[in-house]
Design a protein around this motif. Structure first.
Motif, PDB file in Angstrom:
ATOM      1  N   UNK A 192      47.360  41.166  53.698  1.00 27.59           N
ATOM      2  CA  UNK A 192      47.739  40.181  53.571  1.00 27.59           C
ATOM      3  C   UNK A 192      46.550  39.141  52.423  1.00 27.59           C
ATOM      4  N   UNK A 193      45.497  39.213  53.097  1.00 22.47           N
ATOM      5  CA  UNK A 193      44.962  38.624  52.374  1.00 22.47           C
ATOM      6  C   UNK A 193      44.004  38.632  51.306  1.00 22.47           C
ATOM      7  N   UNK A 194      43.777  39.886  51.120  1.00 17.56           N
ATOM      8  CA  UNK A 194      43.543  40.395  50.022  1.00 17.56           C
ATOM      9  C   UNK A 194      44.997  40.491  48.683  1.00 17.56           C
ATOM     10  N   UNK A 195      45.796  40.867  48.919  1.00 15.85           N
ATOM     11  CA  UNK A 195      46.679  40.571  47.798  1.00 15.85           C
ATOM     12  C   UNK A 195      47.129  39.009  47.685  1.00 15.85           C
ATOM     13  N   UNK A 196      46.748  37.943  48.490  1.00 20.26           N
ATOM     14  CA  UNK A 196      47.020  36.988  47.819  1.00 20.26           C
ATOM     15  C   UNK A 196      45.775  36.979  46.880  1.00 20.26           C
ATOM     16  N   UNK A 197      44.752  36.807  47.114  1.00 24.43           N
ATOM     17  CA  UNK A 197      43.087  37.044  46.481  1.00 24.43           C
ATOM     18  C   UNK A 197      43.665  37.384  44.570  1.00 24.43           C
ATOM     19  N   UNK A 198      43.973  38.657  44.784  1.00 22.17           N
ATOM     20  CA  UNK A 198      44.832  39.085  43.405  1.00 22.17           C
ATOM     21  C   UNK A 198      45.084  38.132  43.008  1.00 22.17           C
ATOM     22  N   UNK A 199      46.710  38.636  43.606  1.00 17.80           N
ATOM     23  CA  UNK A 199      47.966  37.976  42.987  1.00 17.80           C
ATOM     24  C   UNK A 199      47.329  36.936  42.931  1.00 17.80           C
ATOM     25  N   UNK A 200      47.303  35.951  43.366  1.00 19.66           N
ATOM     26  CA  UNK A 200      47.210  34.485  43.339  1.00 19.66           C
ATOM     27  C   UNK A 200      46.339  33.837  42.517  1.00 19.66           C
ATOM     28  N   UNK A 201      45.349  35.157  42.268  1.00 20.28           N
ATOM     29  CA  UNK A 201      43.929  34.543  41.131  1.00 20.28           C
ATOM     30  C   UNK A 201      43.482  33.052  42.298  1.00 20.28           C
ATOM     31  N   UNK A 202      43.208  33.499  43.062  1.00 13.02           N
ATOM     32  CA  UNK A 202      42.259  31.949  43.307  1.00 13.02           C
ATOM     33  C   UNK A 202      40.854  32.361  43.914  1.00 13.02           C
ATOM     34  N   UNK A 203      40.730  30.586  42.991  1.00  8.99           N
ATOM     35  CA  UNK A 203      39.017  30.133  43.090  1.00  8.99           C
ATOM     36  C   UNK A 203      38.382  30.498  44.297  1.00  8.99           C
ATOM     37  N   UNK A 204      37.080  31.432  43.965  1.00  7.86           N
ATOM     38  CA  UNK A 204      35.877  31.529  45.606  1.00  7.86           C
ATOM     39  C   UNK A 204      36.032  30.260  45.738  1.00  7.86           C
ATOM     40  N   UNK A 205      35.565  29.251  45.448  1.00 12.44           N
ATOM     41  CA  UNK A 205      35.367  27.599  46.741  1.00 12.44           C
ATOM     42  C   UNK A 205      36.370  27.461  46.836  1.00 12.44           C
ATOM     43  N   UNK A 206      38.438  27.773  46.988  1.00 14.05           N
ATOM     44  CA  UNK A 206      39.450  27.499  47.551  1.00 14.05           C
ATOM     45  C   UNK A 206      39.755  28.586  48.243  1.00 14.05           C
ATOM     46  N   UNK A 222      38.403  41.747  48.056  1.00 14.70           N
ATOM     47  CA  UNK A 222      38.968  42.904  48.472  1.00 14.70           C
ATOM     48  C   UNK A 222      36.669  43.601  47.885  1.00 14.70           C
ATOM     49  N   UNK A 223      36.793  44.613  48.017  1.00 22.79           N
ATOM     50  CA  UNK A 223      35.452  45.146  47.780  1.00 22.79           C
ATOM     51  C   UNK A 223      35.184  45.777  46.395  1.00 22.79           C
ATOM     52  N   UNK A 224      34.183  44.485  46.078  1.00 20.10           N
ATOM     53  CA  UNK A 224      33.746  45.734  44.905  1.00 20.10           C
ATOM     54  C   UNK A 224      33.863  46.694  44.312  1.00 20.10           C
ATOM     55  N   UNK A 225      34.370  47.423  42.952  1.00 15.61           N
ATOM     56  CA  UNK A 225      34.949  48.048  41.951  1.00 15.61           C
ATOM     57  C   UNK A 225      36.494  48.758  43.042  1.00 15.61           C
ATOM     58  N   UNK A 226      36.889  48.679  44.704  1.00 15.32           N
ATOM     59  CA  UNK A 226      37.858  48.923  44.896  1.00 15.32           C
ATOM     60  C   UNK A 226      37.792  49.436  45.814  1.00 15.32           C
TER      61      UNK A 226
END
Length: 413
Positions: free
Chosen positions: A108-122, A332-336
């Protein structure tokens, strides 16, 4: 030597244990292990009495009953990686339900990070740390070294709310205390610490509401971001209407960790909280060697100075904070391609060691050795002192972690 012999016999018994009667079933042990992890997440003490009561309650349905023993308790700890000194929290849990819950959360969280393009600071993680003062130990001379504790059932002396972000940032820590500082001392509180003095303390809901208003709202406003995500455990105070309202206004999605999974997927639990607790307890032990100061405001002033020192150090090692988010699989891990569980465990040990070096607690007796989980031969050759420390806790409230010498003697009979 005695501990080595007992551990050998304990492992043999664990392999040969019968399926019924005296021992809990695999499902029952999984339920008990989940309970232990949940208690620890809430900083509630798990000792012999509470563990045995819970095990007895679960084992009542067993045919022939369930016979409690210290030998069973420590075997149970080792089977489920519940030892006090375990450093590999990010490795997959052996409990099937926890594996499924953790896997669903990570997806769930990795999908949100990818699809929402969340800034790392947030993308941030928040958690509380309660500190308790043992008044009897505080007045007992050298015993005052153990007066500062991080588990307890009573009212805490201080409540800390810690927040870190995935870009390596460390947000101001909120500290709520019943004590008050003189105006001159209050002016010297570090900028990285926000102090709230509450004569009657505050409940969990009020604590998180204060944090949401004083820390997270200001952080979101300064960043000017429209979206964010906050990783937090499932404590009810984290989901109060007031806290959710602040998060919603800041466009922040609460990512609620399933019960019993924080040790694996809470970035703060990967490294920061453990190291900070060890740092504060090291400072406290050093203070205990000096003449005691009964003034509670003086003790609070010391704590705030130590906390400010630790937060400054943490703020200067953003790469370690970022690594915590990666090892917790929030990012997500670098490189996936995710690393193997063994590799993640190795990297967590390296991360903890690096953090302890920064905080200058490595080799001080505060850092804890890892018990080899998958290498029986390594346990045979371990230093006896290290094996002793495997079963030691920081206070009587954590006596489940350690057993009296007399108990170990009885196990030899």
């Amino acid at each position: 030597r005695r501990i080595r012999r007992w551990l050998r016999r304990s492992r043999a018994l664990a392999r040969e244990r019968p399926r019924g009667g005296r021992y809990l079933s695999a499902a029952a042990e999984e339920e008990l292990a989940q309970w232990v992890l949940t208690q620890r997440e809430q900083q509630l003490p798990v000792n012999e009495e509470t563990l045995f009561q819970k095990a007895t309650k679960i084992g009542r349905s067993l045919e022939g009953g369930f016979k409690i023993s210290y030998e069973w308790a420590v075997s149970f700890m080792l089977r489920h990686r519940l030892g006090a000194q375990a450093r590999r929290g990010v490795t997959p849990p052996r409990k099937r339900r926890a594996q499924g819950d953790a896997g669903a959360f990570i997806e769930f969280v990795q999908r949100q990070v990818r699809t929402q393009r969340l800034p790392l600071a947030m993308i941030a993680a928040v958690d509380e740390l309660s500190l308790f003062l043992d008044a009897e130990a505080l007045a007992g001379g050298r015993r005052g070294e153990s007066a500062l504790q991080t588990v307890g059932n009573g009212e805490p002396w201080c409540e800390l709310v810690l927040t870190v972000s995935a870009d390596g940032g460390v947000l101001p820590a909120l500290v709520v205390s019943k004590g008050h500082l003189p105006s001159r001392a209050a002016a010297a509180v570090p900028d990285s610490v926000l102090l709230e003095s509450k004569e009657n303390g505050c409940d969990d809901d009020e604590l998180m509401e204060l944090w949401a208003a004083r820390v997270w709202r200001k952080h979101a406003e300064c960043r000017g971001a429209s979206r964010g995500m906050l990783v937090l455990d499932c404590h009810r105070a984290h989901l109060s209407e007031e806290v959710l309202a602040v998060l919603s206004a800041a466009g922040t999605l609460p990512a609620v960790i399933p019960a019993g999974c924080s040790s694996r997927i809470q970035p703060l639990d990967v490294c920061v909280k453990r190291s900070l607790k060890n740092f504060l307890q090291k400072k406290w032990r050093e203070r205990a060697a000096e003449p005691p100061d009964p003034d509670s405001s003086a003790l609070l002033q010391l704590l705030l100075a130590w906390l400010g020192e630790a937060l400054e150090i943490l703020g200067n090692c953003p790469e370690l904070i970022r690594k915590s988010f990666l090892l917790a699989n929030v990012l997500p891990a670098p490189g996936g391609d995710p690393a193997s569980p063994r590799r993640n465990g190795d990297e967590q040990e390296e991360l903890i060691a690096a953090m302890e070096r920064r905080l200058e607690i490595a080799g001080s007796g505060e850092s804890s050795p890892e018990f080899p989980e998958n290498d029986a031969d390594a346990a045979e050759e371990a230093d006896p002192e290290i094996l002793h420390r495997l079963f030691e806790g920081e206070s009587e409230a954590e006596s489940f972690y350690g057993f009296e010498e007399a108990d170990l003697e009885l196990m030899e009979i």
